[in-house]
Motif scaffolding. Sequence first.
Motif, PDB file in Angstrom:
ATOM      1  N   ARG A  85      24.711  -7.242  -5.224  1.00  0.00           N
ATOM      2  CA  ARG A  85      24.031  -7.954  -4.135  1.00  0.00           C
ATOM      3  C   ARG A  85      23.434  -6.948  -3.151  1.00  0.00           C
ATOM      4  N   ASP A  86      24.217  -5.887  -2.837  1.00  0.00           N
ATOM      5  CA  ASP A  86      23.715  -4.844  -1.925  1.00  0.00           C
ATOM      6  C   ASP A  86      22.415  -4.244  -2.452  1.00  0.00           C
ATOM      7  N   LEU A  87      22.429  -3.908  -3.747  1.00  0.00           N
ATOM      8  CA  LEU A  87      21.234  -3.306  -4.361  1.00  0.00           C
ATOM      9  C   LEU A  87      20.045  -4.254  -4.284  1.00  0.00           C
ATOM     10  N   ALA A  88      20.305  -5.498  -4.631  1.00  0.00           N
ATOM     11  CA  ALA A  88      19.212  -6.491  -4.637  1.00  0.00           C
ATOM     12  C   ALA A  88      18.666  -6.675  -3.233  1.00  0.00           C
ATOM     13  N   GLU A  89      19.578  -6.672  -2.261  1.00  0.00           N
ATOM     14  CA  GLU A  89      19.161  -6.903  -0.874  1.00  0.00           C
ATOM     15  C   GLU A  89      18.275  -5.745  -0.409  1.00  0.00           C
ATOM     16  N   GLY A  90      18.668  -4.519  -0.750  1.00  0.00           N
ATOM     17  CA  GLY A  90      17.875  -3.352  -0.376  1.00  0.00           C
ATOM     18  C   GLY A  90      16.503  -3.398  -1.013  1.00  0.00           C
ATOM     19  N   GLU A  91      16.480  -3.754  -2.286  1.00  0.00           N
ATOM     20  CA  GLU A  91      15.197  -3.777  -2.991  1.00  0.00           C
ATOM     21  C   GLU A  91      14.296  -4.889  -2.473  1.00  0.00           C
ATOM     22  N   ARG A  92      14.908  -5.984  -2.092  1.00  0.00           N
ATOM     23  CA  ARG A  92      14.122  -7.088  -1.521  1.00  0.00           C
ATOM     24  C   ARG A  92      13.474  -6.630  -0.203  1.00  0.00           C
ATOM     25  N   THR A  93      14.216  -5.846   0.549  1.00  0.00           N
ATOM     26  CA  THR A  93      13.685  -5.339   1.826  1.00  0.00           C
ATOM     27  C   THR A  93      12.486  -4.413   1.597  1.00  0.00           C
ATOM     28  N   GLY A  94      12.483  -3.753   0.442  1.00  0.00           N
ATOM     29  CA  GLY A  94      11.439  -2.767   0.185  1.00  0.00           C
ATOM     30  C   GLY A  94      11.990  -1.360   0.192  1.00  0.00           C
TER      31      GLY A  94
END
Lengths: 394, 394
Positions: free
Chosen positions: A89-98
Amino acid sequence: MNDRLARVSLMRLAEPDDTVMGRLVAAYGPEAAVAQIRAGRLDPEFVRWFADVHRNGSGGARGREEPMERLDRLLASWSARLEGTDPGRDLAEGERTGARLITPGSPEWPTQLDDLEELRPRALWLWGEANLRLSCVRSVAVVGSRAATPYGAHIAAEFGAELGSRGYGVVSGGAYGIDGAAHRGALAGGTPTVAVLACGVDVTYPSAHHDLFAAVREQGVLVSECPMGVRPTRPRFLIRNRLIAALSRGTVIVEAAVRSGAINTAGHAVALNRHLAAVPGPVTSDTSAGCHRLIRQGAATCVTTPEEMIELVGTIGDDLAPELRGPVLPRDTLSAELRRVLEAVPARTGAGPATIAVTAGVDLETVLSCLGGLAAAGYVERVRRGWRLRPGGP
Amino acid sequence: MNDRLARVSLMRLAEPDDTVMGRLVAAYGPEAAVAQIRAGRLDPEFVRWFADVHRNGSGGARGREEPMERLDRLLASWSARLEGTDPGRDLAEGERTGARLITPGSPEWPTQLDDLEELRPRALWLWGEANLRLSCVRSVAVVGSRAATPYGAHIAAEFGAELGSRGYGVVSGGAYGIDGAAHRGALAGGTPTVAVLACGVDVTYPSAHHDLFAAVREQGVLVSECPMGVRPTRPRFLIRNRLIAALSRGTVIVEAAVRSGAINTAGHAVALNRHLAAVPGPVTSDTSAGCHRLIRQGAATCVTTPEEMIELVGTIGDDLAPELRGPVLPRDTLSAELRRVLEAVPARTGAGPATIAVTAGVDLETVLSCLGGLAAAGYVERVRRGWRLRPGGP
C-alpha cells in the motif's frame, strides 16, 4: 517479499538513526531482517554480536539496562510496528502521488550515502524531475537558521544562484530562512536543487513552502527517507541532517545560532569527512554566532563568496577563487624612492629641490631625476617657487 | 652632545624605517653615529659590513646601484639633514609644549619596543598624564579602517571599553573611524589609552580630533617618534604602525578593507610574533573583507568579543572567554527516550499509550513509565481519549 518491499517495511519499522536495525539490515539484507522480526527471533549470531558490543561498552551505555533486555525491547517495538505496515500500500500510495522509491543499487542511488554505514537510509522517496544522483555528484549543501536575517537570506540566495551557475547542485533542507533562500537562489539560476525533507515528500512542511516545493519538483527533486504522509518531528529534523551532509561534497552554514539544527548538520559533515564552511556575519547578530564559533574552533573554513566555497570543495588547482585585491592606485606603481620624493613635495606653495631632498631624505641628484619623472607622469608641476603637487593629480 | 641630544638629532636625520641608520645607532650608539655623520666618514668596519651584506644580496636589492654608491647617498642625505637640526631647540620646544622625551633606558621606555631591533625608534615624544610603560605592559591594539561603518565603530568602542574595564590598556592610531572609536571606548571606561601618531604629538591630525586628543592627554598619552611640528605623510603612517603592533600584546583588526593601513599593522604584529585577531562582519561589507581574508589565511584568529581577545592575549588558563551557549530548554534536559515519547504525543486530540508506543518506536511498558514522568513534569496531560501535550507546556 522482495528487497524493495522489505525496505519499504523497514522505513516504518525503525527510526533512521536506529543503528541496531542498520546493523541487522547490513548483516542479513532487508528481506531476512524483516523475516527475523516477523518471527520474533533474531539470528543467534546477531544476538551474540550485540551482547559482545555492549559487554565491551562500545555500543553506547544505556544506564543499568542489560544488553539483552534492550535488544528484546527493540525487537518488541519493531514487531509492534511491523504489524501495522503494508508495504504494498505504501508503494502504491507513493506512486500514485507521483513519487518514486530508490534503494541502494538503483541507478539513481547516490553512492556517497554509503559513507553513512549503519546510518545509511533504508530507501529514499524522491519526487521531482531531476535525477538525484546527477544533481548531487557535484553539489554543495547550503543550510542555516530558520530565523534568518535579511542579510543571511540574501547571502544564501546568492550562494544558491552562483553555485548553480557554476555547475554545482544545491542541497538544502527546504525549511524557512536560509534553506528556502538557497533553494530559491538555485531555482532562479536554473539549476537543479535538492530539498531533503524531515517528512514524507507529499507533506508540505512548512505549509507556506507549497509553491517553493512545487518549483523544486519542476526543476529539482524532493527527497525523504520517511514514508508518504509522515509528519516531521523534532528528532526527524536532526536525523535528516545527516543526509544533507552526506549527499554533498561540502556544507556551508550561512547563518546559525550557537545552538541550532545547522550546527547539527555541521557535525555530520565533519563526521563524514566532508568539507565544512561557515559564512561570517556581524558579531552583533546571534544568528551568526554559531558560524563564528565553528570558524574559531577551526571546524569550519571561513568562506565569504560562492567562489571560495567552490575552491574548497572543487578540484585542487582547478577551482581557485580569485584573490581579493584592492584597487591599484597609480601611486602604488611608483618605486619607493619616487614615492618618498612625491610625499615631500608640498601641495600648494612650491618648494625647491634642495628642500625636497632634505625632507625626503635623499640626495639632490636623486630628487632632480625623480621630479622629472613625476612631472612627466603628471604628479607634480613646476611653479614660480619650485615644485608642487599638480592639482587633480596625474 | 649627550645621548639624549644625539637621539633628538637622529629623529630628524633619517626616517624611522631607515634600517641602515638603525644598524649604525645599534653598533656605535647615538652620539658616535652623529659624530660619524658630522665628520662625513662612517667607521670602515661599518662600511665593510654594509658591503658584505649587499654583496650577499640579503640587504635588499636596489637595482643596478652599487652598495658603496648607495651608502654614500645615504650618508649625504643624513649630512644634509644634520646641517639644519638644532636638538637643543627641539627639546626645548617639546618641553614648552608640555611633552616629554623618552629614550631606551628611560624608566618609562616600554622594553617590548626592543623587539623591533633595527627598527626600534630612536626616541619617543610623549604628551599626556599616563605612564606609557604601565599603560602598555598589558595592552591590546584596536585598529581598523578610517572609513568605518557604524557597525565597526560600535564594535571598536565596545572593545575599547570592555578591554579597559578588564585592565587592558588600549593602543591605537588616533585616526578617524575604528581608531577614534576604540580610544573613545577606553576613555568612557576610564582606562588609559595610548594614541600613537604619525605626526608630532603637538600636531592635531586629523584636526577634528582636537577634543579627542585632549581627552587622551588627560587620561592616557599621545606618542610619536616624529619631532614636534612634523606633519604626517603617507609613508609615516605605515612606519608608525609597527609601534602600535610592538607596544601591545596583540592587535585586533575591527574593520579593514583588503588594502588598508590596518592590514599593514597586522603584518607588523605577525612579524613581531604578537597575537593577531580580526573581527568578522557582513561579507557584503568591503570594510570587513580584509578581516575575513586574514582569518581565511589563518593569519588572524576570528574574535567576536573583547573576552575572546583577552583569552587570546591573556595568560593561558587564566583568561578564558566564557563558552557561548544557547539557552537550555527544559526539553533538552530530558533523556533521549523521554524525548522520543514526548514527540509521539499528539498536541490536541489525545492518543492511547499503545498508539504512542508504535509512533515512538518503544514498547508499551516504556511508554507508560515515560508518560508518568512527563505528566509529573507538566509536559503532557491525560484527556478523555488518552494523552496529549499540555497546552502551554511545563
